[in-house]
Scaffold this motif. Sequence first.
Motif, PDB file in Angstrom:
ATOM      1  N   UNK A  90       3.766  30.207  -0.778  1.00  0.00           N
ATOM      2  CA  UNK A  90       4.883  31.062  -0.413  1.00  0.00           C
ATOM      3  C   UNK A  90       5.730  30.322   0.619  1.00  0.00           C
ATOM      4  N   UNK A  91       7.021  30.247   0.340  1.00  0.00           N
ATOM      5  CA  UNK A  91       7.912  29.462   1.198  1.00  0.00           C
ATOM      6  C   UNK A  91       7.945  29.940   2.632  1.00  0.00           C
ATOM      7  N   UNK A  92       7.732  31.247   2.827  1.00  0.00           N
ATOM      8  CA  UNK A  92       7.800  31.761   4.203  1.00  0.00           C
ATOM      9  C   UNK A  92       6.569  31.364   4.998  1.00  0.00           C
ATOM     10  N   UNK A  93       5.555  30.803   4.328  1.00  0.00           N
ATOM     11  CA  UNK A  93       4.325  30.409   5.017  1.00  0.00           C
ATOM     12  C   UNK A  93       4.210  28.897   5.173  1.00  0.00           C
ATOM     13  N   UNK A  94       5.207  28.166   4.690  1.00  0.00           N
ATOM     14  CA  UNK A  94       5.183  26.711   4.852  1.00  0.00           C
ATOM     15  C   UNK A  94       6.085  26.368   6.031  1.00  0.00           C
ATOM     16  N   UNK A  95       5.490  25.821   7.078  1.00  0.00           N
ATOM     17  CA  UNK A  95       6.231  25.515   8.302  1.00  0.00           C
ATOM     18  C   UNK A  95       6.465  24.005   8.366  1.00  0.00           C
ATOM     19  N   UNK A  96       7.710  23.635   8.582  1.00  0.00           N
ATOM     20  CA  UNK A  96       8.067  22.220   8.570  1.00  0.00           C
ATOM     21  C   UNK A  96       7.464  21.459   9.748  1.00  0.00           C
ATOM     22  N   UNK A  97       6.938  20.292   9.424  1.00  0.00           N
ATOM     23  CA  UNK A  97       6.513  19.337  10.451  1.00  0.00           C
ATOM     24  C   UNK A  97       7.310  18.054  10.215  1.00  0.00           C
ATOM     25  N   UNK A  98       7.296  17.170  11.198  1.00  0.00           N
ATOM     26  CA  UNK A  98       8.046  15.914  11.065  1.00  0.00           C
ATOM     27  C   UNK A  98       7.651  15.139   9.822  1.00  0.00           C
ATOM     28  N   UNK A  99       6.378  15.200   9.487  1.00  0.00           N
ATOM     29  CA  UNK A  99       5.864  14.454   8.341  1.00  0.00           C
ATOM     30  C   UNK A  99       6.432  14.929   7.021  1.00  0.00           C
ATOM     31  N   UNK A 100       7.033  16.106   7.019  1.00  0.00           N
ATOM     32  CA  UNK A 100       7.459  16.686   5.744  1.00  0.00           C
ATOM     33  C   UNK A 100       8.870  16.272   5.340  1.00  0.00           C
ATOM     34  N   UNK A 101       9.476  15.331   6.053  1.00  0.00           N
ATOM     35  CA  UNK A 101      10.805  14.874   5.672  1.00  0.00           C
ATOM     36  C   UNK A 101      10.756  14.365   4.229  1.00  0.00           C
ATOM     37  N   UNK A 102      11.701  14.830   3.419  1.00  0.00           N
ATOM     38  CA  UNK A 102      11.743  14.414   2.020  1.00  0.00           C
ATOM     39  C   UNK A 102      10.943  15.315   1.097  1.00  0.00           C
ATOM     40  N   UNK A 103      10.419  16.407   1.632  1.00  0.00           N
ATOM     41  CA  UNK A 103       9.629  17.350   0.838  1.00  0.00           C
ATOM     42  C   UNK A 103      10.431  17.861  -0.366  1.00  0.00           C
ATOM     43  N   UNK A 104       9.775  17.922  -1.520  1.00  0.00           N
ATOM     44  CA  UNK A 104      10.413  18.475  -2.714  1.00  0.00           C
ATOM     45  C   UNK A 104       9.529  19.573  -3.275  1.00  0.00           C
ATOM     46  N   UNK A 105      10.118  20.727  -3.542  1.00  0.00           N
ATOM     47  CA  UNK A 105       9.373  21.848  -4.110  1.00  0.00           C
ATOM     48  C   UNK A 105      10.151  22.432  -5.289  1.00  0.00           C
ATOM     49  N   UNK A 106       9.426  23.007  -6.223  1.00  0.00           N
ATOM     50  CA  UNK A 106      10.069  23.638  -7.378  1.00  0.00           C
ATOM     51  C   UNK A 106      10.194  25.144  -7.165  1.00  0.00           C
ATOM     52  N   UNK A 107      11.317  25.668  -7.604  1.00  0.00           N
ATOM     53  CA  UNK A 107      11.527  27.113  -7.535  1.00  0.00           C
ATOM     54  C   UNK A 107      11.280  27.664  -8.942  1.00  0.00           C
ATOM     55  N   UNK A 108      10.351  28.612  -9.082  1.00  0.00           N
ATOM     56  CA  UNK A 108      10.083  29.135 -10.431  1.00  0.00           C
ATOM     57  C   UNK A 108      11.295  29.857 -11.010  1.00  0.00           C
ATOM     58  N   UNK A 109      11.323  29.959 -12.340  1.00  0.00           N
ATOM     59  CA  UNK A 109      12.482  30.551 -13.028  1.00  0.00           C
ATOM     60  C   UNK A 109      12.615  32.029 -12.722  1.00  0.00           C
ATOM     61  N   UNK A 110      11.470  32.707 -12.587  1.00  0.00           N
ATOM     62  CA  UNK A 110      11.535  34.147 -12.354  1.00  0.00           C
ATOM     63  C   UNK A 110      10.965  34.492 -10.994  1.00  0.00           C
ATOM     64  N   UNK A 111      11.627  35.402 -10.340  1.00  0.00           N
ATOM     65  CA  UNK A 111      11.210  35.847  -9.022  1.00  0.00           C
ATOM     66  C   UNK A 111      10.731  37.285  -9.152  1.00  0.00           C
ATOM     67  N   UNK A 112       9.522  37.554  -8.671  1.00  0.00           N
ATOM     68  CA  UNK A 112       8.977  38.897  -8.766  1.00  0.00           C
ATOM     69  C   UNK A 112       8.874  39.511  -7.387  1.00  0.00           C
TER      70      UNK A 112
END
Length: 116
Positions: A90-112
């Motif tokens: 869940x995106x609201x539970x992923x907290x950015x750290x310096x190491x995460x520069x360049x992070x790539x995530x996929x957004x699913x087609x359907x949102x529930x």
Amino acid sequence: LNKKEVEVTFVKANGDRLKAKGKVGDSLLDVVINSNLDLDGFGACEGTLTCSTCHLICSQETYDSLPNKPSEEELDMLDLAYELTDTSRLGCQIILTEDMDGLTVKVPATINDARS
Ligand code: FES
């Protein structure tokens, strides 16, 4: 004061790549909101772990590299998301750290929205 910025890429189901910058300590939901990313319905519960609309799919490598592991509450909420994968978060539970520069995530087609 000057918190480091990291770049995140959200890949939509149609292949569109949305790049955004976030600050260390921001959640991926913060990044979507602060950058006004065009992700319809994303983050409906504003990070209170009650909607699952902030579902994101990571690569295995990314998933394994994330510093915080999903809590029970996050896993319960993920169960209600469409297109659930073994590397979903869940995106609201992923907290950015310096190491995460360049992070790539996929957004699913359907949102529930689990609340509806
Ligand atoms: Fe609702 Fe993440 S924004 S669970």
